[in-house]
Enzyme design. Structure first.
Site, mmCIF file in Angstrom:
data_model
loop_
_atom_site.group_PDB
_atom_site.id
_atom_site.type_symbol
_atom_site.label_atom_id
_atom_site.label_comp_id
_atom_site.label_asym_id
_atom_site.label_seq_id
_atom_site.Cartn_x
_atom_site.Cartn_y
_atom_site.Cartn_z
ATOM 1 N N TYR A 25 0.867 -1.084 -0.197
ATOM 2 C CA TYR A 25 0.016 0.028 0.021
ATOM 3 C C TYR A 25 0.812 1.214 0.265
ATOM 4 C CZ TYR A 25 -3.164 -3.580 1.735
ATOM 5 O OH TYR A 25 -3.788 -4.758 1.980
ATOM 6 N N TYR A 153 -12.585 -7.446 6.583
ATOM 7 C CA TYR A 153 -11.349 -7.450 5.804
ATOM 8 C C TYR A 153 -11.160 -8.873 5.439
ATOM 9 C CZ TYR A 153 -6.884 -7.242 3.558
ATOM 10 O OH TYR A 153 -5.846 -7.587 2.707
ATOM 11 N N ASP A 254 -14.009 -16.670 8.147
ATOM 12 C CA ASP A 254 -12.699 -16.295 7.924
ATOM 13 C C ASP A 254 -11.772 -15.950 9.249
ATOM 14 O OD1 ASP A 254 -10.211 -15.173 7.290
ATOM 15 O OD2 ASP A 254 -11.039 -13.546 5.981
ATOM 16 N N LYS A 283 -2.324 -16.702 7.853
ATOM 17 C CA LYS A 283 -1.380 -16.181 9.105
ATOM 18 C C LYS A 283 -0.614 -16.878 10.027
ATOM 19 C CE LYS A 283 -3.058 -11.420 8.493
ATOM 20 N NZ LYS A 283 -4.304 -10.919 7.806
HETATM 21 C C1 LIG Z 1 -4.617 -11.028 6.622
HETATM 22 C C2 LIG Z 1 -6.010 -11.521 6.342
HETATM 23 C C3 LIG Z 1 -6.556 -11.961 5.031
HETATM 24 C C4 LIG Z 1 -5.689 -11.835 4.020
HETATM 25 O O1 LIG Z 1 -4.416 -12.840 3.843
HETATM 26 P P1 LIG Z 1 -3.208 -12.461 3.080
HETATM 27 O O2 LIG Z 1 -2.037 -13.798 3.337
HETATM 28 O O3 LIG Z 1 -2.654 -11.386 3.229
HETATM 29 O O4 LIG Z 1 -3.684 -12.666 1.624
HETATM 30 C C5 LIG Z 1 -7.988 -12.429 5.036
HETATM 31 N N1 LIG Z 1 -8.651 -12.342 5.855
HETATM 32 C C6 LIG Z 1 -8.356 -11.801 7.140
HETATM 33 C C7 LIG Z 1 -9.221 -11.917 8.280
HETATM 34 C C8 LIG Z 1 -7.040 -11.484 7.310
HETATM 35 O O5 LIG Z 1 -6.698 -10.891 8.453
#
Ligand SMILES: *Cc1c(COP(=O)(O)O)cnc(C)c1O
Length: 435
Positions: A25, A153, A254, A283
């Site tokens: 970014y 997100y 997610d 992550k």
């Molecule tokens: C970081 C994140 C993503 C995206 O993961 P990347 O490895 O950066 O592509 C998707 N959903 C959530 C909740 C996140 O925190």
């Protein structure tokens, strides 16, 4: 510094970085400063100029065991001696099988099928694809839209962007290209509170009205991360899960940010006792060592997609990479063998005490803490570059965004180091007030 770090002594080409390397970014013509890292171990990041920073970010929430962990290093070295990579089409290997077993055992019982990919965003793409293919296979292709809540997100790829918050996400930049999904308001009830009257009403109205065209609901359980660091009520999540069942809409959780203990439970869904149909992990999955993600599905979803010869139409080149799956397996073993609940509880208590005092500061709108996450929300957006300089000068690594100064340290941080982080946040607030 070890001999290996010598290439960082003076020979570091700062201008090449600034002129040729894109950072996340950022502008290529007016980049923010980037600090050169020579090495890192435990909770300390060593800069090329010899300074040491206490890490408050866990490198975007994934380095839960600290850097340069001997056990994780060994797991990668042992796998490296066998093979760094093989394709997953037509071939399989022990680290992928072992990790798959761990994930199936640890996640809610209905989730039995694992798809490995290389990043969180792709795990979300795969989840969306699973939901769409499920309804196609069941002869209901009209169920192809998604419902989510504001403030979410889910990643930076197109499918994931389309379910990020439509205002603070990137919808305006890509309007006309992103599919139009449905958004309920951000849950208003805070975590730990009973559901406020009416909080679920807008969500309920949307799911009831659009059930015939909805494939799935997608949301981050309990903690909304990069969309605003907001912690919402378990009752809200329970209500969502129940409405999904009632209206025959799949639920995608997610847990890319929340998975592996960050909120005080192994997975945030456990706070509400719900079982999603599809679960995204990423992550912290590899302890922050390599890029790896997983999308888990129930047998109903997996068999639905596979009915009448159907196949899931996805297959990344580096799917189930042996190094990444090996280190992920070891990271999970380390986590489960550690007193992680006590560690997170201790971090939470200390963050409450030490960040709690910031709440009365005139520049502060809100302070909230859950598990290993501490958030100070300011009234005005912060000057990220100025605060980064201040933090580095104080020997800590904290990277705020928007109106959010937050801490998500490695779980192994000790109380003295955590105090250094919270004191730095206090110093940042003092600097904001002066400016
Ligand atoms: C970081 C994140 C993503 C995206 O993961 P990347 O490895 O950066 O592509 C998707 N959903 C959530 C909740 C996140 O925190």
């Amino acid at each position: 510094m070890s001999a290996r770090d010598s290439s960082f002594d003076g020979s570091f080409d700062r201008s090449f970085d600034r002129e040729h390397l894109w950072h996340p970014y950022t502008s290529m013509t007016a980049p923010l400063p980037a600090f050169e890292v020579a090495s890192a171990s435990g909770v300390r990041i060593r800069l090329g100029d010899g300074r040491e920073l206490i890490d408050g970010m866990a490198s975007w929430w994934c380095v839960i065991h600290g850097y340069n962990h001997p056990e994780l290093n060994r797991a990668i070295e042992a796998q490296l001696a066998r093979t760094a990579h093989v394709m997953f089409g037509g071939l399989t290997h022990e680290p992928a099988i072992a990790l798959g077993k761990q994930l199936v055992a640890l996640t809610p019982e209905p989730l039995q099928h694992v798809f490995f990919s290389d990043s969180g965003s792709v795990a979300v793409e795969v989840a969306i694809k699973m939901a769409l293919q499920y309804w196609q296979a069941r002869g209901q292709p009209g169920k192809h839209r998604l419902l989510t809540v504001r403030g979410g997100y889910h990643g930076d790829t197109f499918g994931a962007m389309a379910v990020c918050d439509p205002v603070n996400g990137m919808h305006r930049l890509f309007s006309g290209v992103l599919p139009a999904h449905l958004f309920a308001p951000r849950p208003a009830t805070r975590f730990g509170e009973p559901l406020k009257a009416g909080d679920l009403d807008a969500f309920e109205a949307l799911i009831a009205t659009h059930r015939e065209e909805l494939a799935a609901v997608i949301l981050e359980p309990i903690v909304q991360g990069a969309g605003g660091m907001w912690f919402y009520a378990a009752d809200y999540l329970r209500g969502v899960a129940e409405l999904c069942r009632r209206h025959a809409v799949l639920l995608i959780a997610d847990e890319i940010a929340t998975g592996f203990g960050r909120t005080g439970r192994l997975f945030a869904c456990e706070h509400a006792g719900i079982d999603p149909d599809i679960l995204c992990l990423g992550k912290a999955l590899t302890g922050g060592y390599l890029s790896l993600a997983a999308t888990l599905a129930t047998t109903d979803v997996a068999e639905g997609i596979s009915a009448s010869g159907g196949v899931l139409m996805h297959g990344p080149t580096f799917m189930a990479n042996p190094l990444a799956t090996a280190v992920a397996g070891r990271s999970i073993e380390l986590l489960l063998a550690s007193p992680w609940q006590q560690r997170i509880a201790a971090i939470e208590a200390q963050l409450r005490r030490e960040l709690g005092v910031c709440a009365v500061h005139p520049a502060v709108a809100d302070v909230r803490v859950l598990g290993g996450i501490g958030v100070v929300e300011t009234r005005e957006p912060v000057d990220v570059a100025a605060l980064q300089e201040l933090f580095v000068a104080r020997g800590v690594w904290i990277r705020p965004f928007g109106r959010l100064i937050y801490l998500m340290p490695p779980y192994v941080i000790d109380p003295a180091d955590l105090t250094r982080l919270t004191q730095a946040v206090g110093a940042a607030l003092a600097a904001i007030e002066e400016s």
